[in-house]
Design a protein around this motif. Structure first.
Motif, PDB file in Angstrom:
ATOM      1  N   ILE A 196      -6.304   0.413   6.443  1.00  0.00           N
ATOM      2  CA  ILE A 196      -5.092  -0.021   7.087  1.00  0.00           C
ATOM      3  C   ILE A 196      -5.046   0.057   8.443  1.00  0.00           C
ATOM      4  CG2 ILE A 196      -2.701   0.906   7.038  1.00  0.00           C
ATOM      5  CD1 ILE A 196      -3.106   2.127   4.315  1.00  0.00           C
ATOM      6  N   HIS A 197      -5.662   1.145   9.087  1.00  0.00           N
ATOM      7  CA  HIS A 197      -5.676   1.218  10.514  1.00  0.00           C
ATOM      8  C   HIS A 197      -6.405   0.188  11.144  1.00  0.00           C
ATOM      9  CE1 HIS A 197      -5.968   3.238  14.344  1.00  0.00           C
ATOM     10  NE2 HIS A 197      -7.094   3.123  14.302  1.00  0.00           N
ATOM     11  N   GLY A 198      -7.608  -0.225  10.425  1.00  0.00           N
ATOM     12  CA  GLY A 198      -8.424  -1.488  11.102  1.00  0.00           C
ATOM     13  C   GLY A 198      -7.746  -2.695  10.910  1.00  0.00           C
ATOM     14  N   LEU A 199      -7.015  -2.898   9.870  1.00  0.00           N
ATOM     15  CA  LEU A 199      -6.281  -4.132   9.642  1.00  0.00           C
ATOM     16  C   LEU A 199      -5.129  -4.213  10.828  1.00  0.00           C
ATOM     17  CD1 LEU A 199      -6.035  -4.277   6.002  1.00  0.00           C
ATOM     18  CD2 LEU A 199      -7.255  -5.937   7.209  1.00  0.00           C
ATOM     19  N   GLU A 200      -4.463  -3.222  10.967  1.00  0.00           N
ATOM     20  CA  GLU A 200      -3.360  -3.010  12.120  1.00  0.00           C
ATOM     21  C   GLU A 200      -3.850  -3.530  13.402  1.00  0.00           C
ATOM     22  OE1 GLU A 200       0.457  -0.364  12.868  1.00  0.00           O
ATOM     23  OE2 GLU A 200      -1.382   0.591  12.229  1.00  0.00           O
ATOM     24  N   LYS A 201      -5.204  -2.866  13.686  1.00  0.00           N
ATOM     25  CA  LYS A 201      -5.548  -3.016  14.986  1.00  0.00           C
ATOM     26  C   LYS A 201      -6.183  -4.466  15.212  1.00  0.00           C
ATOM     27  CE  LYS A 201      -5.592   1.107  17.016  1.00  0.00           C
ATOM     28  NZ  LYS A 201      -4.446   1.474  17.764  1.00  0.00           N
ATOM     29  N   ALA A 202      -6.493  -5.239  14.013  1.00  0.00           N
ATOM     30  CA  ALA A 202      -7.047  -6.583  14.065  1.00  0.00           C
ATOM     31  C   ALA A 202      -5.786  -7.531  14.041  1.00  0.00           C
ATOM     32  CB  ALA A 202      -8.200  -6.652  13.001  1.00  0.00           C
ATOM     33  N   PHE A 228      -1.517  -7.896   5.846  1.00  0.00           N
ATOM     34  CA  PHE A 228      -2.551  -7.275   4.892  1.00  0.00           C
ATOM     35  C   PHE A 228      -2.672  -5.758   5.054  1.00  0.00           C
ATOM     36  CE2 PHE A 228      -4.168 -11.665   5.466  1.00  0.00           C
ATOM     37  CZ  PHE A 228      -4.006 -11.979   4.377  1.00  0.00           C
ATOM     38  N   GLY A 229      -2.573  -5.311   6.315  1.00  0.00           N
ATOM     39  CA  GLY A 229      -2.313  -3.968   6.541  1.00  0.00           C
ATOM     40  C   GLY A 229      -1.169  -3.438   5.864  1.00  0.00           C
ATOM     41  N   ARG A 230       0.250  -3.925   6.035  1.00  0.00           N
ATOM     42  CA  ARG A 230       1.332  -3.404   5.236  1.00  0.00           C
ATOM     43  C   ARG A 230       1.013  -3.685   3.782  1.00  0.00           C
ATOM     44  NH1 ARG A 230       4.419  -6.743   7.756  1.00  0.00           N
ATOM     45  NH2 ARG A 230       5.005  -5.291   9.594  1.00  0.00           N
ATOM     46  N   LEU A 231       0.532  -4.613   3.488  1.00  0.00           N
ATOM     47  CA  LEU A 231       0.231  -4.764   1.915  1.00  0.00           C
ATOM     48  C   LEU A 231      -0.428  -3.430   1.428  1.00  0.00           C
ATOM     49  CD1 LEU A 231       0.670  -6.296  -1.005  1.00  0.00           C
ATOM     50  CD2 LEU A 231      -1.392  -7.494  -0.248  1.00  0.00           C
ATOM     51  N   LEU A 232      -1.719  -3.294   1.842  1.00  0.00           N
ATOM     52  CA  LEU A 232      -2.610  -1.997   1.693  1.00  0.00           C
ATOM     53  C   LEU A 232      -1.857  -0.750   1.851  1.00  0.00           C
ATOM     54  CD1 LEU A 232      -5.252  -1.144   0.425  1.00  0.00           C
ATOM     55  CD2 LEU A 232      -6.075  -1.407   2.971  1.00  0.00           C
ATOM     56  N   ALA A 233      -0.904  -0.902   3.210  1.00  0.00           N
ATOM     57  CA  ALA A 233      -0.508   0.337   3.203  1.00  0.00           C
ATOM     58  C   ALA A 233       0.702   0.819   2.181  1.00  0.00           C
ATOM     59  CB  ALA A 233       0.584   0.309   4.430  1.00  0.00           C
ATOM     60  N   TYR A 234       1.580  -0.362   1.590  1.00  0.00           N
ATOM     61  CA  TYR A 234       2.357   0.203   0.380  1.00  0.00           C
ATOM     62  C   TYR A 234       1.526   0.698  -0.520  1.00  0.00           C
ATOM     63  CZ  TYR A 234       6.755  -1.786   2.164  1.00  0.00           C
ATOM     64  OH  TYR A 234       7.944  -2.175   3.022  1.00  0.00           O
ATOM     65  N   ILE A 235       0.310  -0.129  -1.055  1.00  0.00           N
ATOM     66  CA  ILE A 235      -0.222   0.641  -2.250  1.00  0.00           C
ATOM     67  C   ILE A 235      -1.101   1.773  -2.045  1.00  0.00           C
ATOM     68  CG2 ILE A 235      -2.282  -0.163  -3.701  1.00  0.00           C
ATOM     69  CD1 ILE A 235      -1.546  -3.242  -2.822  1.00  0.00           C
ATOM     70  N   GLY A 236      -1.871   1.797  -0.761  1.00  0.00           N
ATOM     71  CA  GLY A 236      -2.518   3.108  -0.472  1.00  0.00           C
ATOM     72  C   GLY A 236      -1.607   4.227  -0.208  1.00  0.00           C
ATOM     73  N   TYR A 237      -0.781   3.965   0.502  1.00  0.00           N
ATOM     74  CA  TYR A 237       0.071   5.352   0.694  1.00  0.00           C
ATOM     75  C   TYR A 237       0.854   5.699  -0.452  1.00  0.00           C
ATOM     76  CZ  TYR A 237      -1.010   4.663   5.701  1.00  0.00           C
ATOM     77  OH  TYR A 237      -1.917   4.616   6.685  1.00  0.00           O
ATOM     78  N   THR A 238       1.272   4.770  -1.315  1.00  0.00           N
ATOM     79  CA  THR A 238       1.796   5.167  -2.554  1.00  0.00           C
ATOM     80  C   THR A 238       0.961   5.984  -3.453  1.00  0.00           C
ATOM     81  OG1 THR A 238       3.401   3.161  -2.564  1.00  0.00           O
ATOM     82  CG2 THR A 238       2.947   4.429  -4.797  1.00  0.00           C
ATOM     83  N   ASP A 295      11.567  12.923   8.760  1.00  0.00           N
ATOM     84  CA  ASP A 295      10.678  12.265   7.862  1.00  0.00           C
ATOM     85  C   ASP A 295      10.937  10.644   7.717  1.00  0.00           C
ATOM     86  OD1 ASP A 295       9.641  14.543   7.149  1.00  0.00           O
ATOM     87  OD2 ASP A 295      11.197  14.980   5.445  1.00  0.00           O
ATOM     88  N   VAL A 296      10.860  10.105   8.887  1.00  0.00           N
ATOM     89  CA  VAL A 296      10.818   8.706   8.878  1.00  0.00           C
ATOM     90  C   VAL A 296       9.886   8.047   8.454  1.00  0.00           C
ATOM     91  CG1 VAL A 296      11.708   6.614  10.154  1.00  0.00           C
ATOM     92  CG2 VAL A 296      12.919   8.932  10.508  1.00  0.00           C
ATOM     93  N   HIS A 297       8.699   8.464   9.241  1.00  0.00           N
ATOM     94  CA  HIS A 297       7.410   7.992   8.807  1.00  0.00           C
ATOM     95  C   HIS A 297       7.237   6.505   9.343  1.00  0.00           C
ATOM     96  CE1 HIS A 297       6.026  11.386   6.343  1.00  0.00           C
ATOM     97  NE2 HIS A 297       7.318  11.202   5.894  1.00  0.00           N
ATOM     98  N   LEU A 298       7.515   6.354  10.479  1.00  0.00           N
ATOM     99  CA  LEU A 298       7.316   4.872  11.077  1.00  0.00           C
ATOM    100  C   LEU A 298       6.141   4.481  11.115  1.00  0.00           C
ATOM    101  CD1 LEU A 298       9.883   5.317  14.190  1.00  0.00           C
ATOM    102  CD2 LEU A 298      10.280   4.077  12.110  1.00  0.00           C
ATOM    103  N   GLY A 299       6.013   3.013  10.857  1.00  0.00           N
ATOM    104  CA  GLY A 299       4.344   2.641  10.920  1.00  0.00           C
ATOM    105  C   GLY A 299       4.876   1.311  10.204  1.00  0.00           C
ATOM    106  N   LEU A 300       3.694   0.778   9.461  1.00  0.00           N
ATOM    107  CA  LEU A 300       3.654  -0.274   8.983  1.00  0.00           C
ATOM    108  C   LEU A 300       4.684  -0.715   7.743  1.00  0.00           C
ATOM    109  CD1 LEU A 300      -0.212  -1.275   8.704  1.00  0.00           C
ATOM    110  CD2 LEU A 300       1.467  -2.511  10.006  1.00  0.00           C
ATOM    111  N   VAL A 301       4.863   0.410   6.786  1.00  0.00           N
ATOM    112  CA  VAL A 301       5.707   0.476   5.770  1.00  0.00           C
ATOM    113  C   VAL A 301       7.269   0.750   6.313  1.00  0.00           C
ATOM    114  CG1 VAL A 301       6.415   1.763   3.812  1.00  0.00           C
ATOM    115  CG2 VAL A 301       3.912   1.584   4.147  1.00  0.00           C
ATOM    116  N   VAL A 302       7.301   1.543   6.959  1.00  0.00           N
ATOM    117  CA  VAL A 302       8.793   1.701   7.441  1.00  0.00           C
ATOM    118  C   VAL A 302       8.865   1.220   8.997  1.00  0.00           C
ATOM    119  CG1 VAL A 302      10.556   3.371   8.187  1.00  0.00           C
ATOM    120  CG2 VAL A 302       9.140   3.835   6.148  1.00  0.00           C
TER     121      VAL A 302
END
Length: 181
Positions: free
Chosen positions: A51-57, A62-72, A163-170
């Protein structure tokens, strides 16, 4: 920072290994399915780095999609671990009692399938509840009176958001909704 990441992945990897062992003991999957399970668990284990790598790239979609799946998945596997360890403790107490008291408590033992399905089912249920609970913002108003605040200052309002957790998902849109509320 490197030590933190190493410890994090050591613990996160151990949790995935524990999950895999429970799954394998419950279902004894054939080798093709077993390989697929290992690959999926490896993907979920590596998801935070990916996720970090996709976001940096600049591949935010794709980072957001993987973030939803991975963090869930991260939440589900943590809940699975919590419930599963409690069941393992129950199982250990039964085994010790069975051994020490020479009592036949075999009817209280859970099968490997139940020792996997109960924690996994509860983890899924709690995750679904948590998803809807996270969407339901609550405002709690607390009146604090203090002699240290002079009366001429008037009423002071303080807003605290957690507890907002700002990032790709929020993202910014959700943050603006929270601020407006």
């Amino acid at each position: 920072m490197v030590l933190f990441i190493a410890i994090y992945f050591l613990i996160y990897g151990a949790i995935h290994f524990y999950f895999y062992q429970k799954l394998r003991a419950s279902f004894s999957p054939e080798w093709k399915l077993n390989l697929l399970i290992i690959l999926l668990l490896l993907l979920m284990f590596l998801a935070p780095l990916l996720i970090h790598g996709l976001e940096k790239a600049g591949l935010a979609f794709f980072g957001r999609l993987l973030a939803y799946i991975g963090y869930t998945w991260l939440g589900i596997i943590f809940l699975f671990l919590s419930v599963s360890l409690l069941l393992d403790l129950y199982y250990l107490v039964l085994q010790l009692t069975n051994h020490i008291a020479k009592a036949d408590l075999s009817n209280l033992f859970l099968s490997p399938l139940n020792r996997f399905c109960i924690p996994f089912g509860l983890a899924l249920l709690i995750s679904v509840y948590g998803f809807f609970e996270a969407r339901n913002l609550r405002i709690e108003r607390i009146a604090i009176e203090s002699p240290k605040i002079p009366p001429e200052v008037g009423e002071i309002r303080i807003a605290q958001i957690s507890d907002v957790h700002l990032g790709l998902v929020v993202g910014e849109r959700r943050l603006n909704q929270i601020i407006n509320i």
